[in-house]
Scaffold this motif. Sequence first.
Motif, PDB file in Angstrom:
ATOM      1  N   ASN A 171       0.828  -1.199   0.000  1.00 58.47           N
ATOM      2  CA  ASN A 171       0.000   0.000   0.000  1.00 58.47           C
ATOM      3  C   ASN A 171       0.868   1.256   0.000  1.00 58.47           C
ATOM      4  O   ASN A 171       1.826   1.372   0.763  1.00 58.47           O
ATOM      5  N   ALA A 172       0.541   2.181  -0.890  1.00 59.11           N
ATOM      6  CA  ALA A 172       1.239   3.468  -0.969  1.00 59.11           C
ATOM      7  C   ALA A 172       0.234   4.513  -1.458  1.00 59.11           C
ATOM      8  O   ALA A 172      -0.885   4.190  -1.852  1.00 59.11           O
ATOM      9  N   ASP A 173       0.653   5.767  -1.435  1.00 60.46           N
ATOM     10  CA  ASP A 173      -0.270   6.844  -1.777  1.00 60.46           C
ATOM     11  C   ASP A 173      -0.876   6.682  -3.169  1.00 60.46           C
ATOM     12  O   ASP A 173      -2.073   6.887  -3.370  1.00 60.46           O
ATOM     13  N   LYS A 174      -0.036   6.322  -4.145  1.00 61.53           N
ATOM     14  CA  LYS A 174      -0.519   6.218  -5.522  1.00 61.53           C
ATOM     15  C   LYS A 174      -0.814   4.789  -5.959  1.00 61.53           C
ATOM     16  O   LYS A 174      -1.255   4.559  -7.077  1.00 61.53           O
ATOM     17  N   THR A 175      -0.559   3.831  -5.069  1.00 62.62           N
ATOM     18  CA  THR A 175      -0.805   2.420  -5.388  1.00 62.62           C
ATOM     19  C   THR A 175      -1.513   1.764  -4.211  1.00 62.62           C
ATOM     20  O   THR A 175      -0.917   1.015  -3.434  1.00 62.62           O
TER      21      THR A 175
ATOM     22  N   LEU B 120      -7.051   9.987  -6.717  1.00 69.91           N
ATOM     23  CA  LEU B 120      -5.792  10.045  -7.461  1.00 69.91           C
ATOM     24  C   LEU B 120      -5.978  10.666  -8.841  1.00 69.91           C
ATOM     25  O   LEU B 120      -5.017  10.754  -9.619  1.00 69.91           O
ATOM     26  N   GLN B 121      -7.219  11.079  -9.161  1.00 73.90           N
ATOM     27  CA  GLN B 121      -7.566  11.697 -10.440  1.00 73.90           C
ATOM     28  C   GLN B 121      -7.252  10.781 -11.622  1.00 73.90           C
ATOM     29  O   GLN B 121      -6.808  11.229 -12.680  1.00 73.90           O
ATOM     30  N   VAL B 122      -7.477   9.491 -11.404  1.00 76.20           N
ATOM     31  CA  VAL B 122      -7.323   8.524 -12.491  1.00 76.20           C
ATOM     32  C   VAL B 122      -8.510   8.677 -13.433  1.00 76.20           C
ATOM     33  O   VAL B 122      -9.662   8.679 -12.979  1.00 76.20           O
ATOM     34  N   PRO B 123      -8.283   8.830 -14.736  1.00 73.19           N
ATOM     35  CA  PRO B 123      -9.403   9.004 -15.672  1.00 73.19           C
ATOM     36  C   PRO B 123     -10.427   7.876 -15.541  1.00 73.19           C
ATOM     37  O   PRO B 123     -10.070   6.713 -15.318  1.00 73.19           O
ATOM     38  N   ALA B 124     -11.699   8.251 -15.667  1.00 68.98           N
ATOM     39  CA  ALA B 124     -12.769   7.264 -15.505  1.00 68.98           C
ATOM     40  C   ALA B 124     -12.749   6.228 -16.617  1.00 68.98           C
ATOM     41  O   ALA B 124     -12.949   5.029 -16.372  1.00 68.98           O
ATOM     42  N   ALA B 125     -12.519   6.667 -17.832  1.00 76.56           N
ATOM     43  CA  ALA B 125     -12.477   5.735 -18.954  1.00 76.56           C
ATOM     44  C   ALA B 125     -11.155   4.984 -18.940  1.00 76.56           C
ATOM     45  O   ALA B 125     -10.082   5.597 -18.871  1.00 76.56           O
TER      46      ALA B 125
ATOM     47  N   ASP C 247       4.550   3.650 -11.287  1.00 77.17           N
ATOM     48  CA  ASP C 247       3.873   3.137 -10.103  1.00 77.17           C
ATOM     49  C   ASP C 247       2.769   4.096  -9.670  1.00 77.17           C
ATOM     50  O   ASP C 247       2.883   4.825  -8.665  1.00 77.17           O
ATOM     51  N   GLU C 248       1.700   4.104 -10.424  1.00 76.78           N
ATOM     52  CA  GLU C 248       0.511   4.873 -10.087  1.00 76.78           C
ATOM     53  C   GLU C 248      -0.668   4.288 -10.862  1.00 76.78           C
ATOM     54  O   GLU C 248      -0.493   3.608 -11.881  1.00 76.78           O
ATOM     55  N   ALA C 249      -1.874   4.527 -10.353  1.00 76.72           N
ATOM     56  CA  ALA C 249      -3.103   4.042 -10.980  1.00 76.72           C
ATOM     57  C   ALA C 249      -3.132   2.522 -11.085  1.00 76.72           C
ATOM     58  O   ALA C 249      -3.699   1.972 -12.017  1.00 76.72           O
ATOM     59  N   ILE C 250      -2.484   1.840 -10.148  1.00 77.29           N
ATOM     60  CA  ILE C 250      -2.617   0.390 -10.009  1.00 77.29           C
ATOM     61  C   ILE C 250      -2.996   0.125  -8.557  1.00 77.29           C
ATOM     62  O   ILE C 250      -2.604   0.868  -7.641  1.00 77.29           O
ATOM     63  N   ALA C 251      -3.793  -0.917  -8.337  1.00 80.05           N
ATOM     64  CA  ALA C 251      -4.287  -1.176  -6.990  1.00 80.05           C
ATOM     65  C   ALA C 251      -4.591  -2.654  -6.835  1.00 80.05           C
ATOM     66  O   ALA C 251      -4.672  -3.407  -7.815  1.00 80.05           O
ATOM     67  N   ALA C 252      -4.767  -3.071  -5.585  1.00 80.72           N
ATOM     68  CA  ALA C 252      -5.150  -4.447  -5.281  1.00 80.72           C
ATOM     69  C   ALA C 252      -6.075  -4.438  -4.083  1.00 80.72           C
ATOM     70  O   ALA C 252      -6.039  -3.519  -3.250  1.00 80.72           O
ATOM     71  N   ILE C 253      -6.914  -5.457  -4.002  1.00 80.90           N
ATOM     72  CA  ILE C 253      -7.781  -5.632  -2.849  1.00 80.90           C
ATOM     73  C   ILE C 253      -7.827  -7.116  -2.517  1.00 80.90           C
ATOM     74  O   ILE C 253      -8.161  -7.937  -3.363  1.00 80.90           O
TER      75      ILE C 253
END
Length: 345
Positions: A171-175, A210-215, A332-338
Amino acid sequence: MKIFRFFACLLIAVMLGTTVAGIGGGVAFAAVSLIPKGVPAGALSAELIPEVWTKEFIKRFNHIDQGTFLEGISDYSAMVRDGNIIHLIDFGCDPDVLVNNKEYPIPVQDMTNVDKTLTLDKLQTKATPVSDDVVNDVKAEFMPAVIDAHRIQLEEYRLDKAIYNFAPSKNADKTPVLTTTGGKETLADGTRLRFSREDVVSLKLKFDQLQVPAAGRRLVLCPKHVADLLMVDQAFAQQYYNYSTGAIAKMYGFDIYEFVNMPKYTSAGNKKAYGASAASGDQEASVAFHVSRVSKATGGRKQYLSRAETDPLYQRNLYNVREYFLALPKKDEAIAAIYSGVKSA
């Protein structure tokens, strides 16, 4: 009595063979299955009792048909050159905007451009031997099946490694790396908390912040999270039942996919090494990313084949493949996991 039955069956075989000789005397062997057990060794030659092979290859299951989450992301295959390295430029600064400016000269704002180097992995399959003895006995098209097996193995590795690389290490601010909350259902698998629509909403909020584009947002679900939604979410179950392409549905701005071999996280939220076995407390994760922040590339591919004719000692064919491939985040931004949370003690 056994000898009498033996000659009777042999006579039937000969009669059948003679009758249909015009369209292939091989039909005579249809009666060979009637030959009783216990016939003395050597009573019939190998030509009269051939082994029957179906020429059907029983292949293992594979999951390459679930890899459509890679479609549509940036493909740099055409840019791969000698060395199998790709160079990208990380445009490191956005210019500030001046509003109703009256001061001149306008300030200069430097930009820091960073060379982002992507190195392709070298993939090599172990050689598969196919001896002339096997080819002659079975009389099946072995080499096409062998070639196909190597292709499938490489394709599976590419998909498995891609989704692993797209998942953040922690976990990080952008990820962001999140845990499931259980939603309205408290427990699902022992103490594991269900994956729910509420968790997708939480993930959406993180991407919004994070202002990741919706599309272009994609969420690839692991098997347990798919099962959670199927059990408690009627709308998702209906969409899942009807889907025929890689994308199951769209949920809160994410294109939803599924994949069977997802990365694992420890209870502390750290991604485990690729291919590592699950330990107590580890959980599979679902992975989200934006298509503009991940990439793929296929470099040179070469097939290697040695023929049995050039191998007088073993008289076997050998086949394997070398290929270069990568699937990595560009940044390393706009990627995530749950991953699945657990009930507090």
